[in-house]
Design an enzyme around this catalytic site. Structure first.
Site, short mmCIF file in Angstrom:
data_model
loop_
_atom_site.label_atom_id
_atom_site.label_comp_id
_atom_site.label_asym_id
_atom_site.label_seq_id
_atom_site.Cartn_x
_atom_site.Cartn_y
_atom_site.Cartn_z
N HIS A 102 4.52 -4.20 13.25
CA HIS A 102 5.98 -4.23 13.22
C HIS A 102 6.58 -2.95 13.79
O HIS A 102 7.72 -2.60 13.49
CB HIS A 102 6.48 -4.50 11.80
CG HIS A 102 6.09 -5.86 11.31
ND1 HIS A 102 6.22 -6.25 10.01
CD2 HIS A 102 5.56 -6.93 11.96
CE1 HIS A 102 5.77 -7.51 9.87
NE2 HIS A 102 5.38 -7.93 11.04
N ASN A 147 3.49 -2.00 8.09
CA ASN A 147 4.41 -0.94 7.65
C ASN A 147 4.87 -0.09 8.83
O ASN A 147 4.14 0.11 9.78
CB ASN A 147 3.71 -0.06 6.61
CG ASN A 147 3.27 -0.88 5.40
OD1 ASN A 147 3.78 -1.96 5.19
ND2 ASN A 147 2.34 -0.36 4.64
N ILE A 148 6.07 0.45 8.69
CA ILE A 148 6.63 1.28 9.75
C ILE A 148 6.78 2.72 9.28
O ILE A 148 7.41 3.53 9.93
CB ILE A 148 8.01 0.75 10.17
CG1 ILE A 148 8.92 0.66 8.95
CG2 ILE A 148 7.89 -0.62 10.82
CD1 ILE A 148 10.37 0.60 9.29
N ASP A 149 6.21 3.03 8.11
CA ASP A 149 6.45 4.33 7.49
C ASP A 149 5.57 5.44 8.06
O ASP A 149 5.70 6.59 7.64
CB ASP A 149 6.29 4.23 5.97
CG ASP A 149 4.95 3.63 5.55
OD1 ASP A 149 3.94 3.93 6.21
OD2 ASP A 149 4.92 2.88 4.57
N ILE A 166 0.83 -1.21 0.00
CA ILE A 166 0.00 0.00 0.00
C ILE A 166 0.86 1.25 0.00
O ILE A 166 0.36 2.35 -0.22
CB ILE A 166 -1.03 0.05 1.17
CG1 ILE A 166 -0.39 0.45 2.50
CG2 ILE A 166 -1.79 -1.25 1.32
CD1 ILE A 166 -1.42 0.92 3.52
N PRO A 194 10.04 1.81 -0.86
CA PRO A 194 10.32 0.41 -1.19
C PRO A 194 10.10 -0.49 0.02
O PRO A 194 10.09 -0.01 1.15
CB PRO A 194 11.80 0.42 -1.58
CG PRO A 194 12.35 1.72 -1.11
CD PRO A 194 11.24 2.59 -0.61
N ASP A 195 9.91 -1.75 -0.24
CA ASP A 195 9.78 -2.72 0.85
C ASP A 195 11.17 -2.89 1.44
O ASP A 195 11.97 -3.65 0.95
CB ASP A 195 9.25 -4.04 0.30
CG ASP A 195 9.04 -5.05 1.40
OD1 ASP A 195 9.31 -4.73 2.57
OD2 ASP A 195 8.60 -6.17 1.08
N PHE A 196 11.42 -2.18 2.53
CA PHE A 196 12.82 -2.00 2.91
C PHE A 196 13.44 -3.20 3.61
O PHE A 196 14.62 -3.23 3.84
CB PHE A 196 13.02 -0.70 3.69
CG PHE A 196 12.77 -0.81 5.16
CD1 PHE A 196 13.79 -0.53 6.06
CD2 PHE A 196 11.53 -1.17 5.65
CE1 PHE A 196 13.56 -0.61 7.41
CE2 PHE A 196 11.30 -1.25 6.99
CZ PHE A 196 12.31 -0.97 7.89
N ARG A 197 12.62 -4.21 3.92
CA ARG A 197 13.23 -5.42 4.47
C ARG A 197 13.70 -6.35 3.36
O ARG A 197 14.37 -7.33 3.61
CB ARG A 197 12.23 -6.16 5.36
CG ARG A 197 12.16 -5.59 6.76
CD ARG A 197 11.00 -6.21 7.51
NE ARG A 197 10.53 -5.30 8.52
CZ ARG A 197 10.76 -5.46 9.83
NH1 ARG A 197 11.44 -6.47 10.27
NH2 ARG A 197 10.31 -4.58 10.69
#
Ligand SMILES: [Zn+2]
Length: 378
Positions: A186, A167-169, A86, A93-96
């Site tokens: 997370h 998400n952590i954003d 989302i 970006p999907d940073f993991r």
């Protein structure tokens, strides 16, 4: 009772006594309040004990069917479960994921393996790579997406029970969801804490931002230990609120909307099996996800999605980007203009705020960082 083993759940949930099961057969439709309570109990039992009938609630296993159900007024508690998908249209970006290329800048740190950057033990010894990455990915540089505002619209209409995000954003918060609307499974960048167990002093997003953009390793002002954003690292527990809220929310859920996640990370992924057997589940994603594993199904660990089999009765897969899926659903609900107006208004507000903040910030470090990270097409 073959479904009793359905749910990988903790012991404390087993406190429902068997004779209470009778309640689920009691059809007391007398008054609305009692009815609502019975609905809740039915859902509770059917989800915790694998009881209850698998009622077909949707007229059609399509987005139209879901929209019709929402419009019927019977759907009052919607839970959204969301993941990295989302936020991709916001440029995050999907940073993991090691494939995103984000790790290329980290070679100078000689990480033993890319994921070490999110390993709590490694971080405590070598915090530098994490903060380098954090600067690059700093959440405040991005705007929430149409999908984020669709969730906000559900809240505005009194339909959102809760949004569970991986998400952590912090974009859910930027979009206007409040702490009580959200389970940040997370963790989040929104707050930070001293890592020392004796101290645990809390720090704000602004404090952390200043440290990150001045390339300083954040140290506690009280005890000089490291300060870490409250995101969940590998080797750390999920927030306690995650587990307590799941128990409250999922038995009451009338519609589960899963967006932008491939449902591969536990315990998050297993949540789709925690709603009642009758609760419709809509997946909006670039590919199908969360489907029942036939092997596990035979062993009695059901709960996975079933979009296509002959027995499919409640799961709908809408294969598209999250923004397109939300727009399509909003259109069917007659909310499209409202959603577009909300996005436009909120984005304009963020832009005007950015302009005010830009000059004279932290020695220009933030401005420099944002110019290198923000996509020009925004
Ligand atoms: Zn401290």
């Amino acid at each position: 009772m073959s479904n009793a083993a359905d749910l990988p759940k903790a012991e404390e949930e087993e406190e429902v006594t068997p004779d209470l099961q009778d309640l689920s057969d009691d059809s007391s439709d007398d008054e609305a309040a009692a009815g609502a309570e019975m609905d809740f109990l039915r859902n509770l039992f059917s989800s915790t004990l694998g009881l209850g009938s698998a009622e077909k609630v949707l007229d059609a296993l399509t987005l139209e069917g879901v929209a019709q159900y929402i419009k019927s007024g019977k759907c009052k508690n919607i839970i959204c479960m969301v993941g990295a998908g989302i936020s991709t249209s916001a440029g995050i970006p999907d940073f993991r994921s090691p494939e995103t290329g984000l790790y290329a800048n980290l070679q100078k740190y000689n990480l033993p393996y890319p994921e070490a950057i999110f390993q709590i033990d490694y971080f405590k010894k070598h915090p530098e790579p994490f903060f380098t990455l954090a600067k690059e990915l700093y959440p405040g540089q991005f705007k929430p997406t149409i999908c984020h505002y669709f969730i906000k619209l559900l809240k505005n209409k009194g339909l959102l029970r809760r949004c569970y995000t991986q998400n952590i954003d912090t974009l859910e918060r930027v979009a206007g969801l409040e702490k009580e609307d959200l389970i940040e499974a997370h963790g989040t960048f929104y707050t930070s804490h001293c890592v020392s167990f004796c101290c645990r002093k809390e720090y704000s997003l602004d404090w952390m931002k200043e440290k990150i953009f001045s390339d300083a390793i954040p140290k506690c002002e009280k005890c000089n230990s490291l300060v870490k954003p409250d995101i969940v690292f590998f080797g750390e527990n999920l927030p306690a609120r995650f587990f307590t809220s799941v128990k409250m929310d999922f038995p009451r859920c009338d519609l589960l909307i899963v967006m932008g996640t491939s449902l591969q990370v536990q315990p998050f992924a297993g949540l789709v099996g925690r709603v009642s057997k009758s609760c419709p589940r809509l997946l909006i994603n670039m590919e199908k996800a969360g489907e029942a594993d036939p092997m596990l199904g035979m062993l009695g660990f059901g709960g996975g999605m079933d979009f296509d089999s002959d027995k499919a009765y409640r799961d709908v897969a809408h294969i598209s980007s999250c923004d397109d899926g939300c727009l399509a659903l909003a259109d069917l609900l007659g909310w499209k203009a409202e959603l577009e107006a909300l996005v436009k208004q909120e984005h304009a507000q963020i832009d005007s705020k950015d302009k005010k903040e830009q000059p004279g910030e932290a020695g220009g470090a933030a401005a420099k960082a944002s110019s290198s990270s923000v996509k020009p097409e925004e």
